[in-house]
Write a protein that holds these residues in place. Structure first.
Motif, PDB file in Angstrom:
ATOM      1  N   LEU A   1      11.140   6.187  -8.875  1.00 11.42           N
ATOM      2  CA  LEU A   1      11.514   6.871  -7.635  1.00 11.42           C
ATOM      3  C   LEU A   1      10.421   6.699  -6.596  1.00 11.42           C
ATOM      4  O   LEU A   1      10.711   6.530  -5.407  1.00 11.42           O
ATOM      5  N   GLY A   2       9.161   6.722  -7.032  1.00  9.26           N
ATOM      6  CA  GLY A   2       8.050   6.510  -6.110  1.00  9.26           C
ATOM      7  C   GLY A   2       8.126   5.166  -5.427  1.00  9.26           C
ATOM      8  O   GLY A   2       7.804   5.036  -4.236  1.00  9.26           O
ATOM      9  N   VAL A   3       8.549   4.145  -6.170  1.00 12.63           N
ATOM     10  CA  VAL A   3       8.707   2.814  -5.567  1.00 12.63           C
ATOM     11  C   VAL A   3       9.762   2.849  -4.463  1.00 12.63           C
ATOM     12  O   VAL A   3       9.557   2.340  -3.356  1.00 12.63           O
ATOM     13  N   LEU A   4      10.886   3.473  -4.766  1.00 10.75           N
ATOM     14  CA  LEU A   4      11.972   3.551  -3.779  1.00 10.75           C
ATOM     15  C   LEU A   4      11.560   4.381  -2.569  1.00 10.75           C
ATOM     16  O   LEU A   4      11.850   4.013  -1.415  1.00 10.75           O
ATOM     17  N   VAL A   5      10.904   5.503  -2.833  1.00  8.37           N
ATOM     18  CA  VAL A   5      10.453   6.366  -1.735  1.00  8.37           C
ATOM     19  C   VAL A   5       9.437   5.623  -0.871  1.00  8.37           C
ATOM     20  O   VAL A   5       9.501   5.665   0.366  1.00  8.37           O
ATOM     21  N   GLY A   6       8.490   4.941  -1.509  1.00  8.23           N
ATOM     22  CA  GLY A   6       7.486   4.209  -0.755  1.00  8.23           C
ATOM     23  C   GLY A   6       8.095   3.139   0.132  1.00  8.23           C
ATOM     24  O   GLY A   6       7.739   3.015   1.311  1.00  8.23           O
ATOM     25  N   ALA A   7       9.042   2.384  -0.409  1.00 12.79           N
ATOM     26  CA  ALA A   7       9.692   1.342   0.384  1.00 12.79           C
ATOM     27  C   ALA A   7      10.444   1.952   1.565  1.00 12.79           C
ATOM     28  O   ALA A   7      10.385   1.445   2.695  1.00 12.79           O
ATOM     29  N   ALA A   8      11.151   3.061   1.311  1.00 12.59           N
ATOM     30  CA  ALA A   8      11.908   3.718   2.384  1.00 12.59           C
ATOM     31  C   ALA A   8      10.982   4.228   3.477  1.00 12.59           C
ATOM     32  O   ALA A   8      11.284   4.102   4.675  1.00 12.59           O
ATOM     33  N   LEU A   9       9.841   4.795   3.087  1.00 15.76           N
ATOM     34  CA  LEU A   9       8.929   5.355   4.088  1.00 15.76           C
ATOM     35  C   LEU A   9       8.203   4.275   4.872  1.00 15.76           C
ATOM     36  O   LEU A   9       7.886   4.465   6.056  1.00 15.76           O
TER      37      LEU A   9
ATOM     38  N   ALA B   1       0.825  -1.214   0.000  1.00 12.60           N
ATOM     39  CA  ALA B   1       0.000   0.000   0.000  1.00 12.60           C
ATOM     40  C   ALA B   1       0.855   1.258   0.000  1.00 12.60           C
ATOM     41  O   ALA B   1       0.536   2.248  -0.671  1.00 12.60           O
ATOM     42  N   GLY B   2       1.949   1.237   0.764  1.00 12.46           N
ATOM     43  CA  GLY B   2       2.823   2.408   0.832  1.00 12.46           C
ATOM     44  C   GLY B   2       3.475   2.711  -0.506  1.00 12.46           C
ATOM     45  O   GLY B   2       3.602   3.878  -0.899  1.00 12.46           O
ATOM     46  N   ILE B   3       3.901   1.685  -1.214  1.00 15.72           N
ATOM     47  CA  ILE B   3       4.531   1.890  -2.518  1.00 15.72           C
ATOM     48  C   ILE B   3       3.514   2.415  -3.522  1.00 15.72           C
ATOM     49  O   ILE B   3       3.812   3.345  -4.297  1.00 15.72           O
ATOM     50  N   ILE B   4       2.303   1.862  -3.509  1.00 20.18           N
ATOM     51  CA  ILE B   4       1.262   2.350  -4.421  1.00 20.18           C
ATOM     52  C   ILE B   4       0.989   3.838  -4.169  1.00 20.18           C
ATOM     53  O   ILE B   4       0.930   4.648  -5.099  1.00 20.18           O
ATOM     54  N   GLY B   5       0.824   4.189  -2.897  1.00 18.73           N
ATOM     55  CA  GLY B   5       0.569   5.591  -2.560  1.00 18.73           C
ATOM     56  C   GLY B   5       1.705   6.501  -2.976  1.00 18.73           C
ATOM     57  O   GLY B   5       1.488   7.606  -3.488  1.00 18.73           O
ATOM     58  N   SER B   6       2.941   6.028  -2.801  1.00 24.17           N
ATOM     59  CA  SER B   6       4.099   6.868  -3.124  1.00 24.17           C
ATOM     60  C   SER B   6       4.310   7.014  -4.620  1.00 24.17           C
ATOM     61  O   SER B   6       4.730   8.076  -5.090  1.00 24.17           O
ATOM     62  N   VAL B   7       4.050   5.959  -5.381  1.00 19.20           N
ATOM     63  CA  VAL B   7       4.172   6.063  -6.838  1.00 19.20           C
ATOM     64  C   VAL B   7       3.239   7.158  -7.354  1.00 19.20           C
ATOM     65  O   VAL B   7       3.615   7.979  -8.200  1.00 19.20           O
ATOM     66  N   ILE B   8       2.026   7.191  -6.811  1.00 16.70           N
ATOM     67  CA  ILE B   8       1.053   8.195  -7.242  1.00 16.70           C
ATOM     68  C   ILE B   8       1.490   9.596  -6.832  1.00 16.70           C
ATOM     69  O   ILE B   8       1.516  10.532  -7.639  1.00 16.70           O
ATOM     70  N   THR B   9       1.849   9.763  -5.557  1.00 17.84           N
ATOM     71  CA  THR B   9       2.173  11.101  -5.061  1.00 17.84           C
ATOM     72  C   THR B   9       3.482  11.640  -5.624  1.00 17.84           C
ATOM     73  O   THR B   9       3.592  12.833  -5.931  1.00 17.84           O
ATOM     74  N   VAL B  10       4.485  10.788  -5.766  1.00 15.91           N
ATOM     75  CA  VAL B  10       5.761  11.237  -6.330  1.00 15.91           C
ATOM     76  C   VAL B  10       5.571  11.662  -7.785  1.00 15.91           C
ATOM     77  O   VAL B  10       6.169  12.650  -8.245  1.00 15.91           O
ATOM     78  N   SER B  11       4.725  10.942  -8.513  1.00 18.37           N
ATOM     79  CA  SER B  11       4.468  11.282  -9.913  1.00 18.37           C
ATOM     80  C   SER B  11       3.642  12.558 -10.039  1.00 18.37           C
ATOM     81  O   SER B  11       3.940  13.428 -10.867  1.00 18.37           O
ATOM     82  N   VAL B  12       2.602  12.682  -9.211  1.00 14.52           N
ATOM     83  CA  VAL B  12       1.661  13.793  -9.333  1.00 14.52           C
ATOM     84  C   VAL B  12       2.193  15.074  -8.695  1.00 14.52           C
ATOM     85  O   VAL B  12       2.168  16.153  -9.299  1.00 14.52           O
ATOM     86  N   PHE B  13       2.680  14.976  -7.453  1.00 15.62           N
ATOM     87  CA  PHE B  13       3.035  16.173  -6.694  1.00 15.62           C
ATOM     88  C   PHE B  13       4.486  16.613  -6.875  1.00 15.62           C
ATOM     89  O   PHE B  13       4.805  17.791  -6.693  1.00 15.62           O
ATOM     90  N   LEU B  14       5.377  15.669  -7.212  1.00 18.56           N
ATOM     91  CA  LEU B  14       6.779  16.032  -7.393  1.00 18.56           C
ATOM     92  C   LEU B  14       7.209  15.962  -8.850  1.00 18.56           C
ATOM     93  O   LEU B  14       8.329  16.375  -9.174  1.00 18.56           O
ATOM     94  N   ASP B  15       6.356  15.401  -9.711  1.00 20.83           N
ATOM     95  CA  ASP B  15       6.657  15.259 -11.132  1.00 20.83           C
ATOM     96  C   ASP B  15       7.960  14.487 -11.346  1.00 20.83           C
ATOM     97  O   ASP B  15       8.778  14.837 -12.192  1.00 20.83           O
ATOM     98  N   GLU B  16       8.114  13.437 -10.550  1.00 16.04           N
ATOM     99  CA  GLU B  16       9.298  12.591 -10.659  1.00 16.04           C
ATOM    100  C   GLU B  16       8.901  11.203 -11.185  1.00 16.04           C
ATOM    101  O   GLU B  16       7.718  10.873 -11.301  1.00 16.04           O
ATOM    102  N   SER B  17       9.890  10.388 -11.456  1.00  9.34           N
ATOM    103  CA  SER B  17       9.673   9.063 -12.034  1.00  9.34           C
ATOM    104  C   SER B  17       8.902   8.138 -11.085  1.00  9.34           C
ATOM    105  O   SER B  17       9.146   8.151  -9.869  1.00  9.34           O
ATOM    106  N   PRO B  18       7.994   7.304 -11.628  1.00  5.89           N
ATOM    107  CA  PRO B  18       7.319   6.294 -10.790  1.00  5.89           C
ATOM    108  C   PRO B  18       8.301   5.351 -10.110  1.00  5.89           C
ATOM    109  O   PRO B  18       8.036   4.860  -9.012  1.00  5.89           O
TER     110      PRO B  18
END
Length: 305
Positions: free
Chosen positions: A237-245, A218-235
């Motif tokens: 990166l969202g996977v990595l950010v989600g796992a870290a968080l 769930a955390g990775i799914i949420g981060s992929v969406i937010t990193v892509s939408v709010f930071l305009d970064e690669s999905p």
């Protein structure tokens, strides 16, 4: 949020057993240990407040964080005082909001200066205001836990306040909050439905590997969406950010769980029905805020103050 059972032999700060937790009235709870209707109501209310602030005036986040940290310091002070610890309340409860609010005009320098000043004043204050009427007793113990609390709440919370002051505006806050909420919901659901294998039973008996897997998905799914939408970064990166968080949030839960087990208490307080105290909600956020700040630094986002 950490979901602990009360330790069988709670101890006070002086090493003596306490029955303070036993006096707390029992509540009807779900399998995972929560009063689910109350928890949902409080969660929705807090979520709506945060969303409204970020949408209307994102820098109001700093004020919200300052208020939350002040309440958290008071909550921790009361709990530790009950267990025989003597923390310097005045420097901590004044330092928490001032350190956080100093982020608005001074940015990183304001938070670091505020934290360092609070730490120094607290050490000196405890030396001369020991509450015992004589020479300082247990000074090293109380000073150490004071610095622990100041770091955990004031420094990490101040870093969380800074996240809204980058060129990405409220983007990092959305990433932080949605990842932690998704992780909590995913972990709770998977833990209730499938939890069989304890993760760290000596610290948090109700935390399972199945729940951790649910948090990770769930955390990775949420981060992929937010990193892509709010930071305009690669999905990716969202996977990595989600796992870290998810990892940082879980570690934050465990730190608070062990803190409470050392004190022999179930919850930090009763401010938030269904959740416990305010620190029972901030535990994963405080550690995760530091992780997001590290990500912001690596991505090279500039401060706007």
């Amino acid at each position: 949020m950490a979901e602990d059972r009360e330790p069988s032999h709670p101890m006070t700060g002086s090493g003596q057993p306490t029955n303070a937790s036993a006096a707390e009235p029992p509540q009807k709870k779900s399998r995972a240990g929560r009063n689910l209707p109350a928890a949902i109501g409080v969660g929705v209310t807090l979520g709506a407040l945060i969303i409204a602030i970020l949408l209307v005036e994102s820098r109001g986040w700093v004020v919200l964080v300052a208020a939350a940290l002040t309440l958290a310091i008071w909550e921790l002070y009361k709990r530790l005082r009950q267990q025989g610890f003597h923390l310097p309340l005045v420097p901590l409860i004044v330092g928490a909001p001032l350190t956080t609010l100093s982020a608005l005009p001074f940015g990183v320098q304001g938070v670091l200066t505020g934290f360092a000043t609070t730490a120094v004043v607290s050490m000196v204050w405890r030396l001369f205001h020991n509450g015992l009427g004589g020479k300082p007793e247990n000074y090293v113990r109380d000073a150490a836990i004071t610095l622990f609390v100041a770091t955990w709440v004031i420094l990490f919370g101040g870093i969380g306040a800074l996240l809204v002051l980058t060129e990405q505006g409220a983007g990092p806050i959305w990433v932080l909050m949605i990842a932690v909420v998704c992780s909590d919901i995913g972990g709770y659901t998977a833990g209730v439905l499938f939890g069989k294998h304890p993760m760290v039973p000596q610290i948090s008996p109700k935390k399972s590997w199945e729940g951790f897997a649910g948090s990770m998905i769930a955390g990775i799914i949420g981060s992929v969406i937010t990193v892509s939408v709010f930071l305009d970064e690669s999905p990716l990166l969202g996977v990595l950010v989600g796992a870290a968080l998810v990892v940082s949030g879980t570690l934050g839960d465990l730190i608070e769980s062990q803190f409470k087990r050392d004190l022999g208490i179930k919850d930090m307080g009763t401010l938030l029905p269904g959740h416990g105290g305010l620190m029972d909600r901030l535990d994963s956020l405080l550690i995760s805020a530091v992780v997001v700040w590290g990500i912001v630094a690596v991505l090279g986002y500039q401060m706007t103050v």
